[in-house]
Scaffold this motif. Structure first.
Motif, PDB file in Angstrom:
ATOM      1  N   GLU A  39      -6.503   0.714  -4.180  1.00  0.00           N
ATOM      2  CA  GLU A  39      -5.838   0.642  -2.884  1.00  0.00           C
ATOM      3  C   GLU A  39      -6.459  -0.411  -1.974  1.00  0.00           C
ATOM      4  N   ASP A  40      -5.677  -0.790  -0.980  1.00  0.00           N
ATOM      5  CA  ASP A  40      -6.067  -1.755   0.046  1.00  0.00           C
ATOM      6  C   ASP A  40      -6.627  -3.047  -0.560  1.00  0.00           C
TER       7      ASP A  40
ATOM      8  N   GLY B 201      -3.749  -5.065   2.039  1.00  0.00           N
ATOM      9  CA  GLY B 201      -2.824  -3.944   2.099  1.00  0.00           C
ATOM     10  C   GLY B 201      -1.970  -3.721   0.869  1.00  0.00           C
ATOM     11  N   TRP B 202      -2.381  -4.237  -0.271  1.00  0.00           N
ATOM     12  CA  TRP B 202      -1.628  -4.052  -1.513  1.00  0.00           C
ATOM     13  C   TRP B 202      -2.219  -2.910  -2.330  1.00  0.00           C
ATOM     14  N   LYS B 203      -1.417  -2.351  -3.227  1.00  0.00           N
ATOM     15  CA  LYS B 203      -1.850  -1.274  -4.112  1.00  0.00           C
ATOM     16  C   LYS B 203      -1.427  -1.609  -5.539  1.00  0.00           C
TER      17      LYS B 203
ATOM     18  N   GLN C 105       0.801  -1.236   0.000  1.00  0.00           N
ATOM     19  CA  GLN C 105       0.000   0.000   0.000  1.00  0.00           C
ATOM     20  C   GLN C 105       0.830   1.281   0.000  1.00  0.00           C
TER      21      GLN C 105
ATOM     22  N   PHE D 112       2.970  -1.951   6.639  1.00  0.00           N
ATOM     23  CA  PHE D 112       2.658  -3.176   5.904  1.00  0.00           C
ATOM     24  C   PHE D 112       3.230  -4.386   6.636  1.00  0.00           C
TER      25      PHE D 112
ATOM     26  N   ASP E   9       6.886   0.583   3.254  1.00  0.00           N
ATOM     27  CA  ASP E   9       5.760   1.000   4.096  1.00  0.00           C
ATOM     28  C   ASP E   9       5.922   0.411   5.501  1.00  0.00           C
TER      29      ASP E   9
ATOM     30  N   ASP F 116      -6.935  -6.899  -1.212  1.00  0.00           N
ATOM     31  CA  ASP F 116      -6.749  -8.140  -0.470  1.00  0.00           C
ATOM     32  C   ASP F 116      -6.431  -9.249  -1.473  1.00  0.00           C
TER      33      ASP F 116
END
Length: 165
Positions: A133-134, A121-123, A21, A29, A26, A136
């Protein structure tokens, strides 16, 4: 001391990049994976959580690490220290070439990371610049529609491996 890079790969459809993210460094993360003891080779039953934002003091000497854990089988202690500035996003170019991207590097003493688990939490960014964003990724894929580009976007065939760095 051995450094292990977490390398991820995936197939992209209309996706330009994938990363944690807030970027590869980060601090919020969390990386989830199992650990294999370097002494007795026992693998933890549950995943361990490690993040840049959480540090603990080393038991001997000065400095900090991101994780100190004792093996439940042999009792030996090991540490995992994350190395910021060493990771980069998975891009469309790398994906199309069938290459993986090292998103984080871990300095491992007494343990070896194994079996990374994708979670939230990946983008991702689409080829048209739309940011998702966010994400899963625990289900193994991401499917959405890019309104700006008027096309479907997809991340599939996720894979992760730890390589000596």
């Amino acid at each position: 001391m051995v450094n292990f890079a977490l390398k991820i790969g995936a197939d992209f459809e209309n996706i330009a990049s994938l990363q944690p993210q807030g970027g590869c460094d980060d601090p919020s993360f969390s990386y989830f994976f199992k650990l294999k003891c370097g002494s007795c080779n026992e693998v933890t039953q549950k995943e361990t959580c490690v993040s840049l934002g959480e540090t603990v003091p080393l038991p001997v000497g000065k400095g900090t690490t991101n994780l100190i854990q004792k093996c439940k089988f042999c009792g030996r202690e090991g540490t995992i220290t994350m190395i910021p500035g060493s990771g980069y996003p998975l891009t469309q170019r790398l994906s199309q070439a069938g290459h993986d991207s090292a998103v984080m590097v871990f300095d491992c003493r007494g343990y070896e990371p194994v079996d990374f688990v994708f979670g939230g939490g990946w983008k991702a960014e689409s080829l048209e610049g739309t940011i998702f964003e966010d994400i899963d990724l625990s289900g193994g894929e991401f499917v959405e529609y890019d309104e700006k580009g008027q096309c479907p976007v997809m991340i599939s065939n996720l894979r992760a491996i730890f390589k000596v760095w």
